[in-house]
Design a protein around this motif. Structure first.
Motif, PDB file in Angstrom:
ATOM      1  N   LEU A  84      48.518  55.334  53.415  1.00 15.66           N
ATOM      2  CA  LEU A  84      48.741  54.452  52.271  1.00 15.66           C
ATOM      3  C   LEU A  84      49.986  53.596  52.438  1.00 15.66           C
ATOM      4  O   LEU A  84      50.017  52.441  52.026  1.00 15.66           O
ATOM      5  N   VAL A  85      51.039  54.192  53.004  1.00 14.04           N
ATOM      6  CA  VAL A  85      52.301  53.478  53.216  1.00 14.04           C
ATOM      7  C   VAL A  85      52.790  53.790  54.624  1.00 14.04           C
ATOM      8  O   VAL A  85      52.844  54.956  55.028  1.00 14.04           O
ATOM      9  N   THR A  86      53.144  52.756  55.364  1.00 11.32           N
ATOM     10  CA  THR A  86      53.679  52.939  56.713  1.00 11.32           C
ATOM     11  C   THR A  86      55.132  52.522  56.734  1.00 11.32           C
ATOM     12  O   THR A  86      55.466  51.389  56.370  1.00 11.32           O
ATOM     13  N   ARG A  87      55.986  53.439  57.138  1.00  2.04           N
ATOM     14  CA  ARG A  87      57.413  53.161  57.258  1.00  2.04           C
ATOM     15  C   ARG A  87      57.896  53.603  58.637  1.00  2.04           C
ATOM     16  O   ARG A  87      57.212  54.352  59.336  1.00  2.04           O
ATOM     17  N   ALA A  88      59.082  53.162  59.018  1.00  2.24           N
ATOM     18  CA  ALA A  88      59.586  53.419  60.366  1.00  2.24           C
ATOM     19  C   ALA A  88      59.718  54.908  60.670  1.00  2.24           C
ATOM     20  O   ALA A  88      59.385  55.369  61.765  1.00  2.24           O
ATOM     21  N   PHE A  89      60.186  55.683  59.679  1.00  7.69           N
ATOM     22  CA  PHE A  89      60.485  57.087  59.939  1.00  7.69           C
ATOM     23  C   PHE A  89      59.474  58.056  59.317  1.00  7.69           C
ATOM     24  O   PHE A  89      59.578  59.263  59.530  1.00  7.69           O
ATOM     25  N   GLY A  90      58.527  57.544  58.565  1.00  7.95           N
ATOM     26  CA  GLY A  90      57.527  58.421  57.975  1.00  7.95           C
ATOM     27  C   GLY A  90      56.518  57.651  57.160  1.00  7.95           C
ATOM     28  O   GLY A  90      56.830  56.596  56.585  1.00  7.95           O
ATOM     29  N   ASP A  91      55.300  58.179  57.101  1.00  9.97           N
ATOM     30  CA  ASP A  91      54.217  57.529  56.363  1.00  9.97           C
ATOM     31  C   ASP A  91      53.813  58.378  55.160  1.00  9.97           C
ATOM     32  O   ASP A  91      54.088  59.587  55.101  1.00  9.97           O
ATOM     33  N   LEU A  92      53.143  57.752  54.227  1.00  8.68           N
ATOM     34  CA  LEU A  92      52.501  58.455  53.131  1.00  8.68           C
ATOM     35  C   LEU A  92      51.013  58.446  53.416  1.00  8.68           C
ATOM     36  O   LEU A  92      50.400  57.376  53.536  1.00  8.68           O
ATOM     37  N   ILE A  93      50.422  59.635  53.556  1.00  5.25           N
ATOM     38  CA  ILE A  93      49.009  59.715  53.895  1.00  5.25           C
ATOM     39  C   ILE A  93      48.227  60.388  52.766  1.00  5.25           C
ATOM     40  O   ILE A  93      48.781  61.135  51.958  1.00  5.25           O
ATOM     41  N   HIS A  94      46.932  60.100  52.738  1.00  7.80           N
ATOM     42  CA  HIS A  94      46.042  60.625  51.706  1.00  7.80           C
ATOM     43  C   HIS A  94      44.833  61.257  52.381  1.00  7.80           C
ATOM     44  O   HIS A  94      44.243  60.669  53.298  1.00  7.80           O
ATOM     45  N   PHE A  95      44.467  62.450  51.953  1.00 10.38           N
ATOM     46  CA  PHE A  95      43.267  63.109  52.461  1.00 10.38           C
ATOM     47  C   PHE A  95      42.108  62.743  51.539  1.00 10.38           C
ATOM     48  O   PHE A  95      41.911  63.349  50.486  1.00 10.38           O
ATOM     49  N   ARG A  96      41.361  61.735  51.951  1.00  6.66           N
ATOM     50  CA  ARG A  96      40.275  61.225  51.114  1.00  6.66           C
ATOM     51  C   ARG A  96      38.995  61.988  51.414  1.00  6.66           C
ATOM     52  O   ARG A  96      38.567  62.074  52.577  1.00  6.66           O
TER      53      ARG A  96
END
Length: 419
Positions: A84-96
């Motif tokens: 959902l969100v991509t950042r340099a040091f970490g992403d926000l992911i969703h288990f759809r």
């Protein structure tokens, strides 16, 4: 350059041990040794297979490995991991979960950045998926992040959480495990002061060091014994030439792994000795209990030096969270401003990483929160891992957390209707 040679030396040692394991496995597996049926060859082959696998795992990010879950309709539904969100040091992911309507319970699992990948919470995610929409903070290995991306310390970590919470919206329940517990509490307090409407509904804090001095452990004792200068000299290195983050100052995952293993050396030595004998007898398998655990346990990631050092100095030594004296981006975070977020504390009776009392200290900081919005649970006979991924989590803690979420969701809705 500071530590670059030693970083590459550690990688060379790891690579050499992987090669030795592969060589022993290949050597002992030649068909000709079937003419000399001596058990030494079977033991040698088993030692080689396990050694090669163990040292190879140390530089591989594990896969989530969650393919399907059973839905409310009784059918298997495919699980897709989307970013959902991509950042340099970490992403926000969703288990759809494909083919399933969105679940009412929306849970953000805040994964630790303490030497292991976020996949350490695989079983936690899997246990929540049938009943919740699950989101996870997926932190990246610092060795792969170019120096041009800049620093990443505990304030940056906290602001990442603030951004992720804002993206997901206020109809959210947060479960933080271990290391991020104090920073998740800080992110919530930051929102309480800056953007109250964005606060989550509930906050479940599992086995984290809110006040390390509340119940000293080997980890906290080490933090007190060494100065920051000594710590930086001993453990901080520069990423070697092999990786994209070459030149970045990090606390290497291999060094963290050595620390983890040294804390329970007898248990790990016994586990590997028994696995070698099982493999020699033909009783081991690709996904047996030993391999499932150590494939994850041995997969380690580097942390940025500034994140590791600021954690030790500000959370453990200065106790800024415990003293309600933490600042983020120049703004003081006041835990007393949290007034409408239900908070539950979960601890393990036999937790030797974050002993009982360290996490419970959070409730004393929440001076603006009504007692009926505070809850706590001490799981008998549970260690650190068990309170979020083991039998204790599955059988006892998980149902309590879901009940806590449901109870406080109903309470918040009722209060909104009353207004």
């Amino acid at each position: 350059m500071k530590g670059m040679a030693t970083y590459d030396l550690m990688e060379s040692i790891r690579n050499t041990n992987e090669w030795l394991g592969a060589s022993a496995r290949a050597m002992a597996s030649y068909p000709v040794w079937g003419l000399v049926p001596h058990p030494m060859f079977k033991v040698m082959s088993a030692w080689g297979r396990i050694t090669e696998r163990s040292f190879a795992r140390m530089v591989i990010k594990p896969d989530w490995g969650i393919r399907t879950i059973v839905g409310p309709d009784g059918r298997d539904h495919i699980v897709e991991v989307e970013t959902l969100v991509t950042r340099a040091f970490g992403d926000l992911i969703h288990f759809r979960v494909q083919g399933r309507a969105p679940m009412k319970r929306r849970v953000l699992l805040v994964a630790p950045m303490s030497g292991h990948y976020s996949t350490l919470l695989r079983s936690t995610v899997k246990s929540l998926l049938p009943d919740c929409e699950v989101y996870v903070t997926d932190w990246k290995n610092a060795r792969d992040i170019p120096v041009s991306e800049g620093k990443f310390d505990i304030e940056d970590y906290t602001l990442y959480l603030v951004d992720f919470i804002r993206v997901l919206g206020p109809d959210l329940n947060i479960v933080a495990v271990c290391q991020p517990v104090p920073l998740t509490l800080a992110a919530t307090a930051y929102l309480a002061g800056e953007d109250p409407a964005a606060q989550p509904k509930t906050l479940t804090l599992i086995g984290g060091p809110i006040d390390p001095d509340a119940a000293p452990t080997e980890v906290t004792d080490f933090g007190r014994r060494v100065t920051m200068g000594q710590l930086e000299h001993m453990v901080i290195q520069r990423v070697g030439f092999k990786y994209g983050g070459a030149g970045r100052l990090v606390y290497p995952g291999l060094m963290q792994l050595a620390s983890f293993i040294s804390m329970n050396m007898d248990r790990h030595t016994t586990a590997f000795g028994e696995q070698i004998l099982r493999a020699a007898k033909g009783e081991a398998s690709e996904r047996d209990a030993h391999n499932r655990f150590y494939d994850e346990y041995l997969s380690v990631m580097d942390m940025t030096a500034e994140f590791y050092l600021s954690t030790v100095e500000r959370v453990f030594k200065n106790r800024e969270i415990a003293r309600n004296d933490f600042t983020v981006a120049g703004k003081k975070v006041d835990f007393g401003k949290i007034t409408d977020v239900a908070v539950k504390i979960v601890e393990g009776e036999k937790d030797d990483i974050s002993a009982p009392g360290q996490c419970l200290a959070a409730l004393d900081l929440l001076t603006g929160l009504a007692d009926e919005k505070k809850a706590q649970h001490l799981e008998p006979d549970a260690g650190h891992y068990g309170i979020f991924a083991g039998k204790s989590w599955r059988d006892n803690i998980r149902p309590l957390v879901l009940d806590f979420i449901d109870t406080n969701s109903a309470t918040r809705k009722a209060s909104v209707r009353a207004v």
